[in-house]
Design a protein around this motif. Structure first.
Motif, PDB file in Angstrom:
ATOM      1  N   UNK A 193       0.852  -1.180   0.006  1.00 51.08           N
ATOM      2  CA  UNK A 193       0.002   0.169   0.042  1.00 51.08           C
ATOM      3  C   UNK A 193       0.791   1.323  -0.045  1.00 51.08           C
ATOM      4  N   UNK A 194       1.915   1.264   0.620  1.00 55.78           N
ATOM      5  CA  UNK A 194       2.686   2.418   0.930  1.00 55.78           C
ATOM      6  C   UNK A 194       3.516   2.470  -0.546  1.00 55.78           C
ATOM      7  N   UNK A 195       3.732   1.336  -1.275  1.00 63.03           N
ATOM      8  CA  UNK A 195       4.379   1.583  -2.548  1.00 63.03           C
ATOM      9  C   UNK A 195       3.490   2.440  -3.508  1.00 63.03           C
ATOM     10  N   UNK A 196       2.128   1.976  -3.346  1.00 61.78           N
ATOM     11  CA  UNK A 196       1.146   2.659  -4.476  1.00 61.78           C
ATOM     12  C   UNK A 196       1.146   3.983  -3.996  1.00 61.78           C
ATOM     13  N   UNK A 197       0.933   4.426  -3.020  1.00 62.20           N
ATOM     14  CA  UNK A 197       1.094   5.862  -2.389  1.00 62.20           C
ATOM     15  C   UNK A 197       2.226   6.637  -2.863  1.00 62.20           C
ATOM     16  N   UNK A 198       3.395   5.842  -2.635  1.00 65.28           N
ATOM     17  CA  UNK A 198       4.700   6.612  -3.260  1.00 65.28           C
ATOM     18  C   UNK A 198       4.688   6.728  -4.626  1.00 65.28           C
ATOM     19  N   UNK A 199       4.191   5.772  -5.335  1.00 67.16           N
ATOM     20  CA  UNK A 199       4.005   5.908  -6.774  1.00 67.16           C
ATOM     21  C   UNK A 199       3.640   7.018  -7.157  1.00 67.16           C
ATOM     22  N   UNK A 200       2.327   7.297  -6.577  1.00 63.08           N
ATOM     23  CA  UNK A 200       1.621   8.375  -7.024  1.00 63.08           C
ATOM     24  C   UNK A 200       2.252  10.038  -6.703  1.00 63.08           C
TER      25      UNK A 200
ATOM     26  N   UNK B  94      -3.160   4.438 -14.961  1.00 62.86           N
ATOM     27  CA  UNK B  94      -2.445   3.437 -15.608  1.00 62.86           C
ATOM     28  C   UNK B  94      -1.277   2.917 -15.043  1.00 62.86           C
ATOM     29  N   UNK B  95      -0.559   4.013 -14.355  1.00 64.78           N
ATOM     30  CA  UNK B  95       0.535   3.545 -13.552  1.00 64.78           C
ATOM     31  C   UNK B  95       0.200   2.530 -12.334  1.00 64.78           C
ATOM     32  N   UNK B  96      -0.979   2.965 -11.817  1.00 61.94           N
ATOM     33  CA  UNK B  96      -1.417   2.059 -10.638  1.00 61.94           C
ATOM     34  C   UNK B  96      -1.847   0.721 -11.110  1.00 61.94           C
ATOM     35  N   UNK B  97      -2.356   0.338 -12.352  1.00 63.68           N
ATOM     36  CA  UNK B  97      -2.702  -0.909 -12.688  1.00 63.68           C
ATOM     37  C   UNK B  97      -1.595  -1.606 -13.264  1.00 63.68           C
ATOM     38  N   UNK B  98      -0.457  -0.976 -13.587  1.00 64.17           N
ATOM     39  CA  UNK B  98       0.769  -1.532 -13.980  1.00 64.17           C
ATOM     40  C   UNK B  98       1.484  -1.802 -12.731  1.00 64.17           C
ATOM     41  N   UNK B  99       1.462  -1.177 -11.775  1.00 65.80           N
ATOM     42  CA  UNK B  99       2.249  -1.550 -10.389  1.00 65.80           C
ATOM     43  C   UNK B  99       1.471  -2.594  -9.736  1.00 65.80           C
ATOM     44  N   UNK B 100       0.177  -2.639  -9.842  1.00 66.36           N
ATOM     45  CA  UNK B 100      -0.684  -3.822  -8.987  1.00 66.36           C
ATOM     46  C   UNK B 100      -0.281  -5.165  -9.860  1.00 66.36           C
ATOM     47  N   UNK B 101      -0.167  -5.167 -11.292  1.00 67.00           N
ATOM     48  CA  UNK B 101       0.201  -6.277 -11.875  1.00 67.00           C
ATOM     49  C   UNK B 101       1.389  -6.746 -11.815  1.00 67.00           C
ATOM     50  N   UNK B 102       2.312  -5.551 -11.463  1.00 69.64           N
ATOM     51  CA  UNK B 102       3.971  -5.978 -11.437  1.00 69.64           C
ATOM     52  C   UNK B 102       4.129  -6.882  -9.989  1.00 69.64           C
ATOM     53  N   UNK B 103       3.158  -6.191  -9.115  1.00 72.59           N
ATOM     54  CA  UNK B 103       2.991  -6.927  -7.719  1.00 72.59           C
ATOM     55  C   UNK B 103       2.756  -8.118  -7.715  1.00 72.59           C
ATOM     56  N   UNK B 104       1.655  -8.270  -8.334  1.00 71.71           N
ATOM     57  CA  UNK B 104       0.944  -9.788  -8.605  1.00 71.71           C
ATOM     58  C   UNK B 104       2.041 -10.715  -9.199  1.00 71.71           C
ATOM     59  N   UNK B 105       2.698 -10.201 -10.153  1.00 78.52           N
ATOM     60  CA  UNK B 105       3.814 -11.290 -10.617  1.00 78.52           C
ATOM     61  C   UNK B 105       4.836 -11.441  -9.957  1.00 78.52           C
TER      62      UNK B 105
ATOM     63  N   UNK C 161       9.133  -2.760 -10.588  1.00 83.29           N
ATOM     64  CA  UNK C 161       8.459  -1.975  -9.437  1.00 83.29           C
ATOM     65  C   UNK C 161       9.397  -0.912  -9.021  1.00 83.29           C
ATOM     66  N   UNK C 162      10.304  -0.763  -9.003  1.00 81.62           N
ATOM     67  CA  UNK C 162      11.240   0.049  -9.034  1.00 81.62           C
ATOM     68  C   UNK C 162      11.289   1.313  -9.708  1.00 81.62           C
ATOM     69  N   UNK C 163      11.090   0.942 -11.090  1.00 85.60           N
ATOM     70  CA  UNK C 163      10.966   1.937 -11.948  1.00 85.60           C
ATOM     71  C   UNK C 163       9.422   2.718 -11.945  1.00 85.60           C
ATOM     72  N   UNK C 164       8.365   1.850 -11.569  1.00 87.00           N
ATOM     73  CA  UNK C 164       7.250   2.482 -11.429  1.00 87.00           C
ATOM     74  C   UNK C 164       7.337   3.506 -10.030  1.00 87.00           C
TER      75      UNK C 164
END
Length: 460
Positions: free
Chosen positions: A249-256, A352-363, A431-434
């Motif tokens: 959750x903190x990664x998603x918030x930081x990405x934004x 888009x980035x949030x969706x990409x990050x969620x997919x990357x975290x899943x993978x 994930x680091x890139x996002x």
């Protein structure tokens, strides 16, 4: 007896190799997972750290983006400078007769002063544009680092695939010898000899394909580092096992907040808003102040004239008349529309980035689950199955078909294990890139085992 002397050490080689890999992981984990760190700090990834450093310095796209940002910074330095003053000179082709004498020529100096606040707004707009280019530079740097890491991890997987295939070829060569020995004694059929030979040919073809893949993958790394095409790229010694220490959750918030792509659109919107304010200031006039002098000769009058031969000096002030309101309002509306477009683009990119990050975290999580499954269950069972079938083949109750099938299963599981290991490392880099920065993680070290066959050959 000959077959028995060979097959027993061979079975022990497989089982010991499995135990060695599991022991390496269990020994590394308590030591390396105690605290989070950055992968670039690990000696196992010293080559990767050097590649990233060279890419940051030499990558052509990065260097071009850096020069664009540098030019924008230079432009912002003089954005708030006054316009150049103007010097005027006029010469009378026919002297202008005045009461004080004939005027020969005149000269003057003037300076335009933009309306209050215009220069500050120009500086702010230039700084926002420079910040936007810096965000694009950071985004390109992250993408370049991701490409370098991805190419490196794929190269590391290739190294493991070559090693595992080579070890499996050595195993099949032993099996072929055993089958030939049994066939000569009449305890094995001809199919028991043919089957290992067919599998050996397939494995040798796979090994040739893997070795041939080294060149294009090395060329990819050299291209990212801007090195000559034929530069030797050593095979990486390991594939790291990395576990993210931060909450998702903190990664998603930081990405934004910190993703440079989003930051670019923030700067773009701010620049257009400033441009709209600057366009609104065009409704107000700019002022020009000047001083002018006329060169006058002595008077030709026979009597004395007041001011005879003196050069008159004149000061002036002028301003433009902003009467074309529709044109200026269109400029304001244009910048406002661009600001709204930038806001929308930012919102769309964030989704888009949030969706990409969620997919990357899943993978990333999925790769971790597969690693645990292969390490703890599938590979040990496949190795046990191979050992049992080898023992049955040795005693004459098993066939080479079962033995080859067990070998194929073990090979594919081992390759799948290292494929999942590579996927985990690549998703970590994505994930680091996002998110926009390198993430601290627990590091399990290398799980690559040494080749017991080579060790045995060396000892012998």
């Amino acid at each position: 007896m000959y077959a028995k002397k060979i097959i027993i050490p061979l079975a022990m080689f497989i089982l010991i190799g499995s135990a060695h890999m599991a022991a390496a992981q269990s020994e590394d984990a308590p030591q390396e997972t105690a605290a989070g760190g950055y992968i670039g700090d690990r000696p196992e990834l010293q080559d990767l750290r050097g590649y990233l450093s060279r890419a940051a310095e030499n990558n052509n796209e990065l260097r071009a983006a850096f020069q664009r940002w540098r030019a924008a910074v230079k432009r912002s330095v003089h954005a708030d400078v006054l316009p150049d003053p103007k010097f005027t000179f006029a010469y009378y082709t026919t002297p202008l007769e005045t009461r004080g004498g004939p005027a020969r020529y005149k000269y003057g100096l003037s300076q335009t002063l933009p309306f209050f606040g215009k220069l500050d707004l120009k500086e702010q707009q230039a700084l926002r544009e420079a910040d936007g280019l810096k965000a694009q530079l950071d985004e390109l740097k992250l993408k370049t680092f991701y490409e370098v890491k991805k190419a490196y991890y794929e190269y590391a997987y290739l190294a493991r695939a070559i090693d595992i295939t080579r070890e499996t070829i050595a195993l099949m060569e032993y099996l072929e010898r055993i089958a030939n020995a049994r066939f000569t004694t009449g305890s094995a059929s001809h199919s028991d000899v043919i089957r290992p030979q067919v599998e050996l040919g397939k494995l040798e073809d796979r090994l040739r394909s893997l070795r041939d893949l080294k060149r294009p993958q090395a060329a990819r790394i050299n291209a990212l580092l801007d090195r000559p095409e034929g530069t030797e790229v050593p095979l990486p010694p390991s594939i790291p096992v990395m576990v993210i220490t931060e909450e998702e959750e903190s990664l998603v918030a930081e990405m934004k907040e910190s993703n440079p792509g989003l930051r670019y659109w923030d700067m773009k919107e701010a620049s257009e808003e400033t441009g709209a304010e600057l366009a609104e200031h065009d409704f107000y006039p700019d002022f020009t102040f000047g001083v002018e002098s006329t060169e006058v000769d002595d008077s030709r009058a026979p009597t004395h004239v007041t001011g005879d031969g003196q050069n008159p000096v004149m000061v002036s002030m002028s301003f433009n008349l902003p009467v074309w309101f529709n044109d200026k309002q269109a400029a304001v509306d244009e910048n406002r529309a661009k600001a709204r477009a930038a806001r929308r683009s930012r919102a769309g990119l964030e989704r888009k980035l949030e969706a990409d990050l969620q997919l990357a975290l899943y993978k990333y999580r999925d790769a971790g689950r597969k690693l645990e499954l292969y390490k703890s269950a599938l590979i040990p069972k496949a190795e046990q199955s191979l050992g049992v079938i080898m023992e049955a083949f040795m005693t004459g109750s098993g066939s080479s078909l079962d033995l080859v099938d067990a070998e194929q299963t073990l090979l594919e599981l081992q390759l799948s294990y290292y494929r999942a290991l590579t996927n985990q490392a690549e998703r970590m880099a994505e994930i680091e890139m996002l998110v926009g920065r390198e993430l601290p993680c627990t590091f399990h070290g290398s799980l690559l085992k040494t080749d017991p066959l080579n060790e045995q050959e060396g000892e012998s």
